[in-house]
Structures are given as structure tokens and as C-alpha cells.
Design a protein around this motif. Structure first.
Motif, PDB file in Angstrom:
ATOM      1  N   VAL A 180     -44.328  -6.756  24.886  1.00 39.61           N
ATOM      2  CA  VAL A 180     -44.663  -7.352  26.171  1.00 39.61           C
ATOM      3  C   VAL A 180     -46.184  -7.316  26.259  1.00 39.61           C
ATOM      4  N   GLU A 181     -46.790  -8.473  26.506  1.00 39.35           N
ATOM      5  CA  GLU A 181     -48.248  -8.584  26.422  1.00 39.35           C
ATOM      6  C   GLU A 181     -48.807  -9.300  27.651  1.00 39.35           C
ATOM      7  N   PHE A 182     -49.862  -8.726  28.232  1.00 46.59           N
ATOM      8  CA  PHE A 182     -50.606  -9.349  29.320  1.00 46.59           C
ATOM      9  C   PHE A 182     -52.065  -9.479  28.900  1.00 46.59           C
ATOM     10  N   ASN A 183     -52.644 -10.636  29.192  1.00 52.63           N
ATOM     11  CA  ASN A 183     -54.052 -10.860  28.876  1.00 52.63           C
ATOM     12  C   ASN A 183     -54.796 -11.392  30.091  1.00 52.63           C
ATOM     13  N   LEU A 184     -55.974 -10.847  30.336  1.00 54.91           N
ATOM     14  CA  LEU A 184     -56.924 -11.400  31.293  1.00 54.91           C
ATOM     15  C   LEU A 184     -58.058 -12.008  30.481  1.00 54.91           C
ATOM     16  N   ARG A 185     -58.179 -13.337  30.556  1.00 59.54           N
ATOM     17  CA  ARG A 185     -59.074 -14.066  29.656  1.00 59.54           C
ATOM     18  C   ARG A 185     -60.258 -14.666  30.414  1.00 59.54           C
ATOM     19  N   HIS A 186     -61.312 -14.928  29.631  1.00 61.88           N
ATOM     20  CA  HIS A 186     -62.419 -15.756  30.089  1.00 61.88           C
ATOM     21  C   HIS A 186     -62.628 -16.843  29.049  1.00 61.88           C
ATOM     22  N   ARG A 187     -63.629 -17.666  29.238  1.00 66.56           N
ATOM     23  CA  ARG A 187     -63.790 -18.846  28.382  1.00 66.56           C
ATOM     24  C   ARG A 187     -63.947 -18.493  26.905  1.00 66.56           C
ATOM     25  N   TYR A 188     -64.535 -17.338  26.617  1.00 66.99           N
ATOM     26  CA  TYR A 188     -64.884 -17.042  25.229  1.00 66.99           C
ATOM     27  C   TYR A 188     -64.053 -15.910  24.618  1.00 66.99           C
ATOM     28  N   GLY A 189     -63.165 -15.314  25.397  1.00 68.52           N
ATOM     29  CA  GLY A 189     -62.405 -14.204  24.826  1.00 68.52           C
ATOM     30  C   GLY A 189     -61.445 -13.587  25.826  1.00 68.52           C
ATOM     31  N   ILE A 190     -61.070 -12.349  25.563  1.00 72.38           N
ATOM     32  CA  ILE A 190     -60.104 -11.613  26.371  1.00 72.38           C
ATOM     33  C   ILE A 190     -60.779 -10.369  26.924  1.00 72.38           C
ATOM     34  N   ALA A 191     -60.891 -10.292  28.246  1.00 72.00           N
ATOM     35  CA  ALA A 191     -61.518  -9.129  28.867  1.00 72.00           C
ATOM     36  C   ALA A 191     -60.611  -7.916  28.823  1.00 72.00           C
ATOM     37  N   PHE A 192     -59.303  -8.134  29.008  1.00 73.66           N
ATOM     38  CA  PHE A 192     -58.348  -7.025  29.029  1.00 73.66           C
ATOM     39  C   PHE A 192     -57.056  -7.475  28.375  1.00 73.66           C
ATOM     40  N   HIS A 193     -56.749  -6.830  27.263  1.00 65.91           N
ATOM     41  CA  HIS A 193     -55.539  -7.088  26.481  1.00 65.91           C
ATOM     42  C   HIS A 193     -54.640  -5.864  26.623  1.00 65.91           C
ATOM     43  N   TYR A 194     -53.426  -6.061  27.167  1.00 62.22           N
ATOM     44  CA  TYR A 194     -52.493  -4.951  27.411  1.00 62.22           C
ATOM     45  C   TYR A 194     -51.201  -5.271  26.674  1.00 62.22           C
ATOM     46  N   LEU A 195     -50.925  -4.523  25.625  1.00 68.09           N
ATOM     47  CA  LEU A 195     -49.825  -4.830  24.707  1.00 68.09           C
ATOM     48  C   LEU A 195     -48.917  -3.623  24.550  1.00 68.09           C
ATOM     49  N   SER A 196     -47.634  -3.814  24.867  1.00 69.25           N
ATOM     50  CA  SER A 196     -46.627  -2.775  24.644  1.00 69.25           C
ATOM     51  C   SER A 196     -45.800  -3.143  23.422  1.00 69.25           C
ATOM     52  N   LEU A 197     -45.755  -2.239  22.438  1.00 67.53           N
ATOM     53  CA  LEU A 197     -45.006  -2.444  21.194  1.00 67.53           C
ATOM     54  C   LEU A 197     -43.806  -1.507  21.187  1.00 67.53           C
ATOM     55  N   PHE A 198     -42.610  -2.078  21.309  1.00 69.04           N
ATOM     56  CA  PHE A 198     -41.414  -1.251  21.445  1.00 69.04           C
ATOM     57  C   PHE A 198     -41.092  -0.468  20.177  1.00 69.04           C
ATOM     58  N   ASP A 199     -41.216  -1.108  19.005  1.00 73.42           N
ATOM     59  CA  ASP A 199     -40.840  -0.431  17.753  1.00 73.42           C
ATOM     60  C   ASP A 199     -41.718   0.788  17.489  1.00 73.42           C
ATOM     61  N   GLU A 200     -42.977   0.715  17.878  1.00 76.82           N
ATOM     62  CA  GLU A 200     -43.893   1.843  17.673  1.00 76.82           C
ATOM     63  C   GLU A 200     -43.958   2.753  18.889  1.00 76.82           C
ATOM     64  N   ASN A 201     -43.376   2.307  20.016  1.00 79.65           N
ATOM     65  CA  ASN A 201     -43.436   3.044  21.281  1.00 79.65           C
ATOM     66  C   ASN A 201     -44.882   3.401  21.632  1.00 79.65           C
ATOM     67  N   VAL A 202     -45.716   2.362  21.619  1.00 80.74           N
ATOM     68  CA  VAL A 202     -47.133   2.572  21.880  1.00 80.74           C
ATOM     69  C   VAL A 202     -47.665   1.416  22.729  1.00 80.74           C
ATOM     70  N   VAL A 203     -48.675   1.713  23.541  1.00 80.24           N
ATOM     71  CA  VAL A 203     -49.388   0.694  24.300  1.00 80.24           C
ATOM     72  C   VAL A 203     -50.794   0.574  23.746  1.00 80.24           C
ATOM     73  N   VAL A 204     -51.204  -0.665  23.490  1.00 76.90           N
ATOM     74  CA  VAL A 204     -52.529  -0.936  22.940  1.00 76.90           C
ATOM     75  C   VAL A 204     -53.343  -1.704  23.985  1.00 76.90           C
ATOM     76  N   CYS A 205     -54.515  -1.194  24.314  1.00 74.34           N
ATOM     77  CA  CYS A 205     -55.462  -1.881  25.194  1.00 74.34           C
ATOM     78  C   CYS A 205     -56.716  -2.217  24.392  1.00 74.34           C
ATOM     79  N   ASN A 206     -57.268  -3.409  24.657  1.00 73.26           N
ATOM     80  CA  ASN A 206     -58.432  -3.801  23.874  1.00 73.26           C
ATOM     81  C   ASN A 206     -59.158  -4.949  24.567  1.00 73.26           C
ATOM     82  N   THR A 207     -60.287  -5.339  23.984  1.00 78.66           N
ATOM     83  CA  THR A 207     -61.092  -6.466  24.441  1.00 78.66           C
ATOM     84  C   THR A 207     -61.477  -7.312  23.231  1.00 78.66           C
ATOM     85  N   TYR A 208     -61.407  -8.651  23.389  1.00 79.46           N
ATOM     86  CA  TYR A 208     -61.770  -9.575  22.314  1.00 79.46           C
ATOM     87  C   TYR A 208     -62.977 -10.392  22.774  1.00 79.46           C
TER      88      TYR A 208
END
Length: 279
Positions: A180-208
Motif C-alpha cells: 500500500v503506497e501513498f505519495n505526495l508529489r511536486h513537479r520534479y519529484g516526491i516530497a513524501f513516499h509512504y510505502l507499506s510492504l506486507f511480505d517484509e512487514n516493513v514501512v519505508v518512508c523516503n523522498t525522491y
């Protein structure tokens, strides 16, 4: 953005008009909770706001004699029709619920908390239905009339983000969901990337930004359960984002991209049923 014809309300009791009547292919969304001491409550689709108006659909959760069930009926020409019922109710008193009523040519397809419960065949033409009412035993959070939401999903954030801005998402991860993934984007990238990975049981947050990902912020334990309704609130503060799932704060992510008013797109990806998005 979602095509709303109703205003979002935060009242205990509500009567709302639908200009032009219902249309096939659109859904009514009701989000709220039933008060703890209620024996019955109702959500009604009716033909006008008069107390004697015909009722195309009455959804009537009941909590009597130690059991919970949902009844469905129509009131036409001064009389109730034959009741239909769902023997078990997924609505737990004092817990958030989402009722989704999809309007089709033949019937109302009624789902509660992402679970389909009933195809209720039309007894009154849908074009005559122009009012929704919710009784005082329901603490209403909001009501919406929208096109069905499809994943991947994208909507604009008018004016971009500002401190205090809140985004609310309701959905249900599929039984075979991988992410399950949510992204808050701007014209040139992603300010807030929120990714839940069920198989790994982990949440990944990042910026692009600048064509590459930053350093991942990984946290144990996905806050979602496959097949179960979730409510996510993402709040933009001056220094960071806060993520709440079902009312509990689960993550904080410090801003790496600080031009908040440039963040003007919200996205949802993954394997889930997306019910409601309020930006």
C-alpha cells in the motif's frame, strides 16, 4: 479530484440534498460511528425531505436481544415493503464505519467497511432519490457522493500543502496485497513516499528529488491488516509529516523537500480497495 456533489458535514444529525437525483455508476459514502447506547440507527435514501416522502432505501443496523444485524427496506405510498436482512453486522458500536452504496441500473450494491453485504433491487426509480438522512444515533464524520475510485489513484491538492493540512484516506488492503503506497508529489519529484510492504512487514518512508531516492527510513510492522478497513490521516506540520492509522500515530517524517506549496499531487498505489479520499 473526486467528483463530489455533497458538502462534507460534521454534524450529529444530517439531511443532505443531491441535486438532480442519483446517477448510475456513482457511490454514496457515509463515514461515522454509532453511539454506544443505540439499539437502532438508520441511513435513508429518500425522495425529498418531507417527513412523508417515499424512502427508496433504508439501511437499519439493529442491536437487540444480544445480536447485531442490518435490515433493509423501502417505504412507498405510505407503507413499508418486505424487509431484507443481513444476519450479521460489520458495524461495531462506537467504532468507525464506512457505508458505500454503489448505484447500478438494477440495484444498490451495499458494502460496509469494504465488505459487500447486499444487492438491493430498486423499488423506486433512482432518479427520484434526492435526499440522504442520517439519524441522531450516528456520529457523522462526513458524507460524499462520488465516482468510484480506481487504483492507481491521483488527485490534485489545490494550492499545495500548508502547515495544518490534513489528508484522510479510507480503504481495505486486498487479501493478496503486496503493498500500500501513498505519495505526495511536486513537479520534479516526491516530497513524501509512504510505502507499506506486507511480505517484509516493513514501512519505508523516503523522498525522491534530483532524479534519485534519498536514504530510506524503514520501520518495523505494517500498520494495515489485509481485508480490514483502515483510516489513514496524513498531517502536514511545519517541520514534518505525521501519519495516523485508525487514530493512532504510527510515523513521523521530517521534511526533506521544504517548498510545501509546490506539493500539489496526492497518489495511491498498490493492491487495495480505495473507498474515500478527502484532501
Amino acid at each position: 479530484m473526486a467528483d463530489y456533489q455533497m458538502t462534507i458535514h460534521k454534524q450529529t444529525i444530517q439531511v443532505t440534498s443531491i441535486e438532480g437525483g442519483l446517477q448510475e455508476g456513482k457511490s454514496i459514502i457515509i463515514v461515522g460511528r454509532i453511539v454506544p447506547d443505540a439499539n437502532r440507527s438508520h441511513v435513508i435514501l429518500q425522495c425529498g425531505s418531507d417527513s412523508k416522502a417515499d424512502i427508496a432505501l433504508c439501511i437499519n443496523p439493529r442491536y437487540e436481544k444480544g445480536s447485531a444485524r442490518v435490515m433493509y427496506n423501502t417505504y412507498k405510498n405510505g407503507a413499508w415493503g418486505s424487509e431484507r436482512s443481513t444476519p450479521e453486522s460489520p458495524i461495531v458500536k462506537d467504532k468507525p464505519f464506512v457505508i458505500e452504496i454503489l448505484v447500478t441500473k438494477e440495484a444498490y450494491k451495499i458494502s460496509i467497511n469494504g465488505k459487500h453485504l447486499m444487492d438491493y433491487e430498486h423499488r423506486i426509480p433512482v432518479i427520484q432519490v434526492n435526499t440522504i438522512s442520517v439519524d441522531q444515533n450516528i456520529k457523522l464524520e462526513f458524507t460524499g457522493y462520488q465516482n468510484s475510485l480506481v487504483v492507481p489513484y491521483k488527485t490534485l491538492i489545490n494550492g499545495g500543502l500548508q502547515p495544518g493540512k490534513k489528508m484522510v484516506i479510507y480503504g481495505v488492503p486486498n487479501a493478496d496485497s503486496k503493498r500500500v503506497e501513498f505519495n505526495l508529489r511536486h513537479r520534479y519529484g516526491i516530497a513524501f513516499h509512504y510505502l507499506s510492504l506486507f511480505d517484509e512487514n516493513v514501512v519505508v518512508c523516503n523522498t525522491y528529488e534530483n532524479g534519485r531516492w534519498g536514504t530510506e527510513k524503514r520501520s518495523a510492522a505494517v500498520p494495515f491488516i489485509k481485508g480490514h478497513l483502515f483510516q489513514v490521516k496524513i498531517i502536514c506540520n511545519r517541520e514534518h509529516y505525521e501519519v495516523f492509522v485508525n487514530g493512532v500515530k504510527v510515523h513521523t517524517y521530517k521534511h526533506r523537500f521544504t517548498k510545501l506549496d509546490d506539493v500539489d499531487v496526492f497518489e495511491v498505489h498498490g493492491q487495495l480497495q480505495l473507498i474515500f479520499v478527502n484532501i
